[in-house]
Design an enzyme around this catalytic site. Structure first.
Site, PDB file in Angstrom:
ATOM      1  N   PHE A 137       0.912  -1.202  -0.060  1.00  0.00           N
ATOM      2  CA  PHE A 137      -0.033  -0.061   0.050  1.00  0.00           C
ATOM      3  C   PHE A 137       0.768   1.250   0.006  1.00  0.00           C
ATOM      4  CE2 PHE A 137      -2.591   3.356   1.747  1.00  0.00           C
ATOM      5  CZ  PHE A 137      -3.571   3.240   0.996  1.00  0.00           C
ATOM      6  N   ASP A 222       9.414   2.368   1.103  1.00  0.00           N
ATOM      7  CA  ASP A 222       8.377   3.047   1.740  1.00  0.00           C
ATOM      8  C   ASP A 222       8.419   3.000   3.150  1.00  0.00           C
ATOM      9  OD1 ASP A 222       5.776   3.974   2.461  1.00  0.00           O
ATOM     10  OD2 ASP A 222       4.736   3.295   1.163  1.00  0.00           O
ATOM     11  N   LYS A 251       3.432  10.027   8.295  1.00  0.00           N
ATOM     12  CA  LYS A 251       2.693   9.359   9.582  1.00  0.00           C
ATOM     13  C   LYS A 251       3.134  10.115  10.812  1.00  0.00           C
ATOM     14  CE  LYS A 251       0.244   5.249   7.819  1.00  0.00           C
ATOM     15  NZ  LYS A 251      -1.137   5.716   8.092  1.00  0.00           N
TER      16      LYS A 251
END
Length: 395
Positions: A137, A222, A251
């Site tokens: 994702f 990532d 995040k």
């Protein structure tokens, strides 16, 4: 106002893109949040791994407050000190040489993909294709959605942008077979978070690095969810003794304030004036929060703490697994932890846990994920496991 009123307003005005839990959260402190009725919840999801220091950490609150009194926004037409302080902190504590700030994880990954395409044009005869992993994702923009190895996300928006191919995770042979002259980069999550905390094999990750070196490909990691101490290292790839050419962060980077970044080694830093930009990216407010967050992670040794408490959580959940035969598997790295059920009961577990004051996350019909604040200790972990056990017994 009553919870029902807010739910009705959401139904009337907000695009129907979320399936929300039936609570209105109004306050947070540490690892706990409260709803408008005063009910307390232990938050083992931390805003989907965003609130790494917990809710309203004093260092972040103070940094935001002081910066808001001084300078909130200027654009990147000018120098600002918080941006350069945060850039220095991140570069000096990683393998990277240069950084660019955006506003989100998707934006960070989008920037990394743009960089990879330009690098391919300059170094691989116009190569543009990026290999990713199945069940990965990487974001919700069209390019990062195309990079995401989950077709269920693609179908509503097809045709997807070209230039992406996904192969099975932890399968080096499949990755090698997918490499073509058009390939410019390989983009991986060291731990796949959104699909349920699936961890890279060490031999696989080292093999990918060797393959990129042999084939002259960029390696992009990532680190949106895995970075910043979450897995027990400041950056998750540090567990494996490999370094990427490019990696992305977001995040938890500013302790709850929106921010993202992509970082690159000098050899991969091919972007020049006019190639990329962001009106809000790297603004003083977010970067001041980022400086406070990163310094706190280092000062309080939260990566090491994450390793300790994460191992404790996995141990406790495996003990629960032995007592309760509805749990099939337990896995984790640092404070990225998940357990699979033998039936499609994960959403019910999350719903019932919420009623008992525990916030969990279902990443699929059978998988429950825990990505709590890095500040949690053994007492909160014990509480979370005990409540989970009560829920499982009730089901």
């Amino acid at each position: 106002m009553a919870t029902r009123h807010w739910q009705e307003l959401e139904q009337q005005y907000y695009m129907r893109t979320f399936t929300r839990q039936p609570v209105v959260l109004v306050r947070g402190e540490g690892a706990r949040v409260w709803d408008e009725q005063g009910n307390q919840y232990l938050d083992m999801v931390a805003g989907l791994a965003v609130n790494v220091l917990g809710h309203c950490h004093p260092a972040v609150v103070d940094a935001i407050t002081q910066q808001a009194k001084t300078l909130i926004h200027t654009t990147n037409l000018y120098y600002t000190t918080p941006q350069l302080e945060l850039a220095e902190l991140l570069v000096n504590n990683s393998c990277a040489d240069r950084i660019f700030f955006g506003n989100s994880g998707a934006e960070a990954n989008e920037g990394a993909l743009k960089l990879a395409r330009k690098w391919g044009r300059l170094n691989r005869d116009g190569a543009y294709e990026v290999i990713t992993a199945e069940n990965s994702f990487h974001g919700r923009t069209l390019a990062t959605l195309a990079a995401t190895g989950q077709p269920k996300y693609h179908k509503p928006f097809e045709p997807m942008p070209s230039g992406f191919v996904s192969v099975p995770f932890n399968d080096l042979d499949a990755l090698k077979a997918a490499t073509r002259p058009e390939t410019c980069a390989i983009m991986l999550e060291v731990v796949q978070g959104e699909s349920g905390v699936h961890i890279s094999d060490a031999a696989y990750l080292r093999g990918v690095r060797e393959w990129c070196d042999q084939q002259n490909l960029l390696l992009i990691f990532d680190e949106i969810q895995t970075g910043l101490g979450r897995t027990g290292k400041f950056l998750s790839f540090e567990h494996y003794g490999v370094e990427p050419d490019v990696f992305t962060l977001a995040k938890g980077l500013a302790g709850g304030v929106p921010i993202g970044a992509f970082l690159a080694k000098e050899s991969a830093s091919v972007l020049t004036a006019g190639d990329h930009g962001s009106t809000f990216g790297g603004g003083p407010l977010a970067c001041a929060a980022g400086v406070a967050t990163i310094r706190t992670i280092f000062d309080e040794r939260l990566a090491e703490h994450s390793a300790e408490i994460g191992a404790y959580a996995v141990e406790k959940l495996r003990a629960l697994q032995k007592r309760n035969d509805v749990i099939e598997t337990v896995r984790g790295l640092g404070l990225m932890v998940a357990f699979d059920l033998k039936s499609d009961a994960a959403p019910r577990v999350v719903a019932e846990a919420l009623k008992r004051g525990l916030i969990l996350n279902a990443t699929g019909p059978r998988t429950v994920r825990l990505v709590p604040p890095l500040i949690i200790g053994k007492p909160e972990t014990d509480e979370a496991v005990a409540t989970t056990e009560t829920v499982l017994r009730s089901l």
